[in-house]
Write a protein that holds these residues in place. Structure first.
Motif, PDB file in Angstrom:
ATOM      1  N   ARG A 291       0.827  -1.211   0.000  1.00  0.00           N
ATOM      2  CA  ARG A 291       0.000   0.000   0.000  1.00  0.00           C
ATOM      3  C   ARG A 291       0.856   1.253   0.000  1.00  0.00           C
ATOM      4  NH1 ARG A 291      -3.020  -3.141   3.713  1.00  0.00           N
ATOM      5  NH2 ARG A 291      -2.207  -1.983   5.495  1.00  0.00           N
ATOM      6  N   SER A 292       1.955   1.214   0.752  1.00  0.00           N
ATOM      7  CA  SER A 292       2.856   2.369   0.804  1.00  0.00           C
ATOM      8  C   SER A 292       3.476   2.644  -0.558  1.00  0.00           C
ATOM      9  CB  SER A 292       3.942   2.118   1.850  1.00  0.00           C
ATOM     10  OG  SER A 292       4.828   3.201   1.949  1.00  0.00           O
ATOM     11  N   ALA A 293       3.896   1.574  -1.252  1.00  0.00           N
ATOM     12  CA  ALA A 293       4.510   1.740  -2.572  1.00  0.00           C
ATOM     13  C   ALA A 293       3.514   2.307  -3.575  1.00  0.00           C
ATOM     14  CB  ALA A 293       5.043   0.396  -3.061  1.00  0.00           C
ATOM     15  N   VAL A 294       2.298   1.800  -3.572  1.00  0.00           N
ATOM     16  CA  VAL A 294       1.293   2.284  -4.517  1.00  0.00           C
ATOM     17  C   VAL A 294       0.877   3.709  -4.169  1.00  0.00           C
ATOM     18  CG1 VAL A 294      -1.066   1.929  -5.366  1.00  0.00           C
ATOM     19  CG2 VAL A 294       0.495  -0.018  -5.140  1.00  0.00           C
ATOM     20  N   ASP A 295       0.802   4.021  -2.874  1.00  0.00           N
ATOM     21  CA  ASP A 295       0.475   5.386  -2.468  1.00  0.00           C
ATOM     22  C   ASP A 295       1.524   6.373  -2.988  1.00  0.00           C
ATOM     23  OD1 ASP A 295      -0.917   7.442  -0.745  1.00  0.00           O
ATOM     24  OD2 ASP A 295       1.064   7.455   0.200  1.00  0.00           O
ATOM     25  N   LEU A 296       2.809   6.011  -2.854  1.00  0.00           N
ATOM     26  CA  LEU A 296       3.870   6.871  -3.398  1.00  0.00           C
ATOM     27  C   LEU A 296       3.713   7.044  -4.906  1.00  0.00           C
ATOM     28  CD1 LEU A 296       7.194   5.791  -1.620  1.00  0.00           C
ATOM     29  CD2 LEU A 296       6.042   7.997  -1.471  1.00  0.00           C
ATOM     30  N   THR A 297       3.390   5.938  -5.581  1.00  0.00           N
ATOM     31  CA  THR A 297       3.220   5.978  -7.033  1.00  0.00           C
ATOM     32  C   THR A 297       2.105   6.934  -7.427  1.00  0.00           C
ATOM     33  OG1 THR A 297       3.964   3.672  -7.187  1.00  0.00           O
ATOM     34  CG2 THR A 297       2.769   4.580  -9.075  1.00  0.00           C
ATOM     35  N   LEU A 298       0.972   6.840  -6.740  1.00  0.00           N
ATOM     36  CA  LEU A 298      -0.167   7.704  -7.068  1.00  0.00           C
ATOM     37  C   LEU A 298       0.135   9.169  -6.751  1.00  0.00           C
ATOM     38  CD1 LEU A 298      -3.145   5.489  -5.821  1.00  0.00           C
ATOM     39  CD2 LEU A 298      -2.170   5.674  -8.115  1.00  0.00           C
ATOM     40  N   ARG A 299       0.883   9.396  -5.660  1.00  0.00           N
ATOM     41  CA  ARG A 299       1.258  10.779  -5.325  1.00  0.00           C
ATOM     42  C   ARG A 299       2.169  11.363  -6.410  1.00  0.00           C
ATOM     43  NH1 ARG A 299       3.514   9.854   0.559  1.00  0.00           N
ATOM     44  NH2 ARG A 299       4.380  11.958   0.245  1.00  0.00           N
ATOM     45  N   ALA A 300       3.090  10.546  -6.903  1.00  0.00           N
ATOM     46  CA  ALA A 300       3.972  11.020  -7.973  1.00  0.00           C
ATOM     47  C   ALA A 300       3.179  11.274  -9.254  1.00  0.00           C
ATOM     48  CB  ALA A 300       5.082  10.006  -8.222  1.00  0.00           C
ATOM     49  N   LEU A 301       2.250  10.380  -9.571  1.00  0.00           N
ATOM     50  CA  LEU A 301       1.425  10.572 -10.768  1.00  0.00           C
ATOM     51  C   LEU A 301       0.532  11.798 -10.633  1.00  0.00           C
ATOM     52  CD1 LEU A 301       0.391   6.867 -11.510  1.00  0.00           C
ATOM     53  CD2 LEU A 301       1.909   8.310 -12.881  1.00  0.00           C
ATOM     54  N   GLY A 302       0.208  12.155  -9.377  1.00  0.00           N
ATOM     55  CA  GLY A 302      -0.617  13.337  -9.141  1.00  0.00           C
ATOM     56  C   GLY A 302       0.161  14.638  -9.180  1.00  0.00           C
ATOM     57  N   GLY A 303       1.470  14.555  -9.414  1.00  0.00           N
ATOM     58  CA  GLY A 303       2.266  15.754  -9.567  1.00  0.00           C
ATOM     59  C   GLY A 303       3.175  16.081  -8.399  1.00  0.00           C
ATOM     60  N   GLU A 304       3.104  15.301  -7.312  1.00  0.00           N
ATOM     61  CA  GLU A 304       3.983  15.580  -6.174  1.00  0.00           C
ATOM     62  C   GLU A 304       5.419  15.226  -6.555  1.00  0.00           C
ATOM     63  OE1 GLU A 304       4.374  14.363  -1.441  1.00  0.00           O
ATOM     64  OE2 GLU A 304       2.526  13.959  -2.535  1.00  0.00           O
ATOM     65  N   VAL A 305       6.348  16.121  -6.237  1.00  0.00           N
ATOM     66  CA  VAL A 305       7.743  15.937  -6.621  1.00  0.00           C
ATOM     67  C   VAL A 305       8.472  15.110  -5.567  1.00  0.00           C
ATOM     68  CG1 VAL A 305       9.910  17.089  -7.167  1.00  0.00           C
ATOM     69  CG2 VAL A 305       7.737  18.108  -7.889  1.00  0.00           C
ATOM     70  N   GLU A 306       8.973  13.951  -5.973  1.00  0.00           N
ATOM     71  CA  GLU A 306       9.756  13.057  -5.123  1.00  0.00           C
ATOM     72  C   GLU A 306       9.129  12.860  -3.742  1.00  0.00           C
ATOM     73  OE1 GLU A 306      13.879  14.337  -5.138  1.00  0.00           O
ATOM     74  OE2 GLU A 306      14.207  13.032  -6.861  1.00  0.00           O
ATOM     75  N   PRO A 307       7.918  12.331  -3.687  1.00  0.00           N
ATOM     76  CA  PRO A 307       7.296  12.086  -2.381  1.00  0.00           C
ATOM     77  C   PRO A 307       8.085  11.059  -1.579  1.00  0.00           C
ATOM     78  CG  PRO A 307       6.080  10.969  -4.121  1.00  0.00           C
ATOM     79  CD  PRO A 307       7.084  11.858  -4.797  1.00  0.00           C
ATOM     80  N   ALA A 308       8.006  11.157  -0.261  1.00  0.00           N
ATOM     81  CA  ALA A 308       8.701  10.226   0.632  1.00  0.00           C
ATOM     82  C   ALA A 308       7.707   9.673   1.644  1.00  0.00           C
ATOM     83  CB  ALA A 308       9.851  10.921   1.347  1.00  0.00           C
ATOM     84  N   THR A 309       8.072   8.582   2.261  1.00  0.00           N
ATOM     85  CA  THR A 309       7.227   7.968   3.281  1.00  0.00           C
ATOM     86  C   THR A 309       8.115   7.283   4.301  1.00  0.00           C
ATOM     87  OG1 THR A 309       5.288   6.536   3.614  1.00  0.00           O
ATOM     88  CG2 THR A 309       6.981   5.735   2.113  1.00  0.00           C
ATOM     89  N   GLU A 310       7.558   6.966   5.459  1.00  0.00           N
ATOM     90  CA  GLU A 310       8.330   6.297   6.494  1.00  0.00           C
ATOM     91  C   GLU A 310       8.473   4.813   6.172  1.00  0.00           C
ATOM     92  OE1 GLU A 310       6.670   6.936  10.319  1.00  0.00           O
ATOM     93  OE2 GLU A 310       6.965   9.109  10.296  1.00  0.00           O
ATOM     94  N   LEU A 311       9.580   4.230   6.619  1.00  0.00           N
ATOM     95  CA  LEU A 311       9.767   2.795   6.478  1.00  0.00           C
ATOM     96  C   LEU A 311       8.759   2.057   7.362  1.00  0.00           C
ATOM     97  CD1 LEU A 311      13.670   2.439   6.591  1.00  0.00           C
ATOM     98  CD2 LEU A 311      12.191   2.517   4.576  1.00  0.00           C
ATOM     99  N   VAL A 312       8.340   0.885   6.899  1.00  0.00           N
ATOM    100  CA  VAL A 312       7.430   0.040   7.671  1.00  0.00           C
ATOM    101  C   VAL A 312       8.240  -0.677   8.749  1.00  0.00           C
ATOM    102  CG1 VAL A 312       5.810  -1.889   7.590  1.00  0.00           C
ATOM    103  CG2 VAL A 312       5.945  -0.275   5.664  1.00  0.00           C
ATOM    104  N   ARG A 313       7.814  -0.576   9.999  1.00  0.00           N
ATOM    105  CA  ARG A 313       8.554  -1.204  11.093  1.00  0.00           C
ATOM    106  C   ARG A 313       8.034  -2.627  11.304  1.00  0.00           C
ATOM    107  NH1 ARG A 313      11.971   0.657  15.000  1.00  0.00           N
ATOM    108  NH2 ARG A 313      12.160  -0.626  16.883  1.00  0.00           N
ATOM    109  N   PRO A 314       8.917  -3.631  11.237  1.00  0.00           N
ATOM    110  CA  PRO A 314       8.486  -5.018  11.439  1.00  0.00           C
ATOM    111  C   PRO A 314       8.289  -5.330  12.914  1.00  0.00           C
ATOM    112  CG  PRO A 314      10.830  -4.953  11.004  1.00  0.00           C
ATOM    113  CD  PRO A 314      10.342  -3.533  10.906  1.00  0.00           C
TER     114      PRO A 314
END
Length: 328
Positions: A291-314
């Motif tokens: 979900r995190s990877a796809v969310d980043l993808t959609l944010r980039a497709l929406g025009g956000e420049v180099e979006p970032a997100t937190e790492l998933v903690r195991p």
């Protein structure tokens, strides 16, 4: 679509709105249109749709080592998250990390008019090549990434290894051995770093470091050495397959687990609970990663420049393979 509209007694635009989940359509009209679609066996013409919208509704994914648990689960999680977001996901597997292999996979997916690429290759050289790609579509990495890295979603490998090692130290073990992953894998290095840091935080020297290659056989060979070392009372294996090999070697040598040696793995494969004893291991939240990877993808497709997100903690899953250190 015109035939569906005529059959349902609505306009062509209304059918289009139903297919695109528009909130402007009344519920009874939506039901009527969907019933007509089912009755007539209508299927959307994706090629025509792409020509009309200039969008394919497709994300490309490049992955390596799909026979291993982690890479295969990452691929599944991205595909499921993509589908939930309304995107098809085209997966291309690569068997080596030569520049032409990665470029060939990229070209194949671009030929399918993908809107973005998700790259899952944890090999150090391949990760560097993926970062150097200069493409007209966004590229998101999902393996071999670091905290704060833009256009990258990942699991905090160092934190997971730290949690595993701290669990053993909390049980009274003082020098935890480590069976490593391959040295050219970014995530193997991150897990090794977490193991070493957990000792350093407590002012302790780590136990012996034993080479592995993700296979149960390499874990078995390391386990034979551990069985012959009376100083080792605990071992952290960088994946569950190698932990299984360690358990087998200790069993053959008559070493009690967890009475004399405790064992922790990493991955929480479906079989881990059925090892003997059940394996204490680190569970990776692959569905969250997808979900995190796809969310980043959609944010980039929406025009956000180099979006970032937190790492998933195991999270650590404690089972029967770990216990208190035996009295000296």
């Amino acid at each position: 679509m015109a035939e569906v509209a005529a059959h349902a007694g609505v306009s062509h635009q209304t059918v289009s709105r139903v297919l695109n989940d528009s909130p402007l359509v009344k519920e009874d009209t939506r039901v009527k249109v969907l019933a007509a679609i089912e009755e007539m066996g209508y299927r959307r013409n994706n090629a025509a749709r792409m020509l009309a919208t200039n969008r394919s509704g497709r994300i490309g994914m490049i992955s390596a080592h799909l026979a291993l648990h982690g890479p295969s689960m990452i691929a599944v999680s991205v595909q499921e998250a993509g589908h939930d977001a309304g995107y098809d996901v085209s997966l291309v597997g690569v068997s080596d990390f030569a520049p032409e292999s990665l470029q060939g996979a990229v070209d194949r997916l671009l030929d399918e008019a993908v809107e973005a690429l998700v790259v899952a290759v944890a090999h150090r050289t391949a990760t560097e090549r993926a970062l150097s790609l200069d493409l007209s579509v966004p590229v998101v990495l999902v393996q071999g990434v670091s905290a704060g890295q833009p256009m990258a979603a990942g699991i905090d490998q160092e934190a997971g290894a730290g949690v595993a090692t701290e669990h053993l130290l909390d049980l009274g073990h003082r020098h935890v051995a480590h069976v490593t992953g391959p040295t050219d894998w970014v995530e193997a290095g991150q897990r090794r770093d977490g193991w070493r840091q957990a000792h350093e935080d407590r002012g302790l020297l780590p136990g012996p470091e034993l080479p592995g290659d993700w296979s149960a056989r390499s874990g078995y060979e390391a386990g034979l050495r551990i069985a012959d070392d009376p100083e080792v009372t605990a071992v952290f294996a960088a994946n569950d397959a190698m932990a299984l090999g360690v358990l087998r070697a200790l069993h053959e040598r008559g070493v009690d687990v967890p009475g004399r040696v405790s064992v922790v793995g990493f991955d929480d494969v479906p079989e881990a609970a059925f090892y003997w004893p059940g394996l204490t291991t680190v569970s990776q939240e692959f569905s969250v990663l997808g979900r995190s990877a796809v969310d980043l993808t959609l944010r980039a497709l929406g025009g956000e420049v180099e979006p970032a997100t937190e790492l998933v903690r195991p999270a650590l899953v404690v089972r029967g393979s770990t216990g208190p250190a035996a009295p000296a």
